[in-house]
Design an enzyme around this catalytic site. Structure first.
Site, short mmCIF file in Angstrom:
data_model
loop_
_atom_site.label_atom_id
_atom_site.label_comp_id
_atom_site.label_asym_id
_atom_site.label_seq_id
_atom_site.Cartn_x
_atom_site.Cartn_y
_atom_site.Cartn_z
N ASP A 105 0.17 -72.71 -16.56
CA ASP A 105 -0.24 -73.27 -17.85
C ASP A 105 0.85 -72.92 -18.88
O ASP A 105 1.88 -73.59 -18.94
CB ASP A 105 -1.61 -72.66 -18.18
N PHE A 154 -8.71 -78.15 -19.68
CA PHE A 154 -9.13 -77.01 -18.86
C PHE A 154 -9.82 -77.55 -17.61
O PHE A 154 -10.78 -78.30 -17.70
CB PHE A 154 -10.05 -76.08 -19.64
P1 IMP Z 1 -0.64 -69.05 -17.86
O1 IMP Z 1 -0.24 -67.61 -17.90
O2 IMP Z 1 -1.02 -69.57 -19.22
O3 IMP Z 1 0.38 -69.92 -17.17
O4 IMP Z 1 -1.99 -69.14 -17.07
C1 IMP Z 1 -2.09 -68.87 -15.73
C2 IMP Z 1 -3.48 -68.50 -15.30
O5 IMP Z 1 -4.48 -68.90 -16.25
C3 IMP Z 1 -3.82 -69.23 -14.03
O6 IMP Z 1 -3.40 -68.50 -12.91
C4 IMP Z 1 -5.32 -69.39 -14.14
O7 IMP Z 1 -5.98 -68.26 -13.63
C5 IMP Z 1 -5.59 -69.50 -15.62
N1 IMP Z 1 -5.69 -70.92 -16.07
C6 IMP Z 1 -4.80 -71.62 -16.79
N2 IMP Z 1 -5.22 -72.88 -17.02
C7 IMP Z 1 -6.42 -72.97 -16.40
C8 IMP Z 1 -7.35 -74.05 -16.24
O8 IMP Z 1 -7.18 -75.19 -16.71
N3 IMP Z 1 -8.47 -73.76 -15.53
C9 IMP Z 1 -8.70 -72.53 -14.97
N4 IMP Z 1 -7.84 -71.51 -15.09
C10 IMP Z 1 -6.71 -71.72 -15.80
#
Ligand code: IMP
Length: 183
Positions: A105, A154
């Site tokens: 994300d 999400f």
């Molecule tokens: P980042 O650090 O923002 O890249 O987020 C990574 C982590 O956030 C992922 O490994 C997921 O566990 C969680 N995450 C991010 N977006 C989503 C989503 O749309 N649905 C569920 N979990 C998410």
């Protein structure tokens, strides 16, 4: 009430997930055909279903290991602060390592994990993610294998949760707005 009643719409169907995961397994097999026993590092909890399917489509000798990082809790926005809650059992030094993520994300989690892995001296380090939300990226991270790109929404299902629920759905979908209002 059935779990599926909370879903507004399906983004990626079970059939599309299964077909793509089989393709990714073939890609990974080709990538590591000349390497000695790569290590797949699954980042829990979100990637457990993806890894379970993926590993069965990989046709070269490999090992799997697990790591738990701090999650969003019940929120849907990243705090940008990442911690390792449970570390690998295996040593990474001199190994060909592939990190297996559920979704990238903002990129903060992956950036932290790759930086941490590099300090352990792997022979090579690659990243495979089932899902990527490119429009949400805040840090630049290298993704070697991507299953699907998804819009800025999400998503839940196929391992991904909202407040620990919906991981068991066989598809990837978007929740109805009233689910967030309820919690
Ligand atoms: P980042 O650090 O923002 O890249 O987020 C990574 C982590 O956030 C992922 O490994 C997921 O566990 C969680 N995450 C991010 N977006 C989503 C989503 O749309 N649905 C569920 N979990 C998410």
């Amino acid at each position: 009430m059935a779990l599926s009643d909370d879903i507004d719409r399906i983004l990626i169907s079970e059939d599309d997930l299964q077909a793509r995961v089989a393709e990714l397994g073939n890609e990974i097999s080709a990538l590591y055909s000349d390497e000695d026993c790569p290590l797949l590092v699954s980042v829990l909890k979100g990637s457990f279903i993806f890894l379970a399917d993926l590993t069965r489509h990989i046709d070269v000798r490999h090992e799997v290991d697990f790591m738990v990082t701090s999650s969003y809790g019940a929120a849907t926005e990243s705090s940008g602060v990442v911690r390792i809650l449970l570390d690998l059992e295996s040593s990474v030094e001199g190994r060909h390592v592939m990190i297996v993520e559920d979704i990238v994300d903002t990129g903060y989690t992956l950036e932290y994990i790759t930086r941490n892995m590099r300090t352990r001296g792997p022979a090579s380090l690659r990243v495979c993610t089932l899902l990527s939300k490119p429009t949400r990226r805040e840090v630049d991270v290298q993704l070697d294998i991507i299953g699907f790109e998804v819009p800025d929404e999400f998503v839940v299902g196929y391992g991904l949760d909202y407040a620990e629920h919906y991981r068991n759905l066989r598809f990837v979908g978007v929740l109805k707005q009233q689910v967030y209002a309820r919690s």
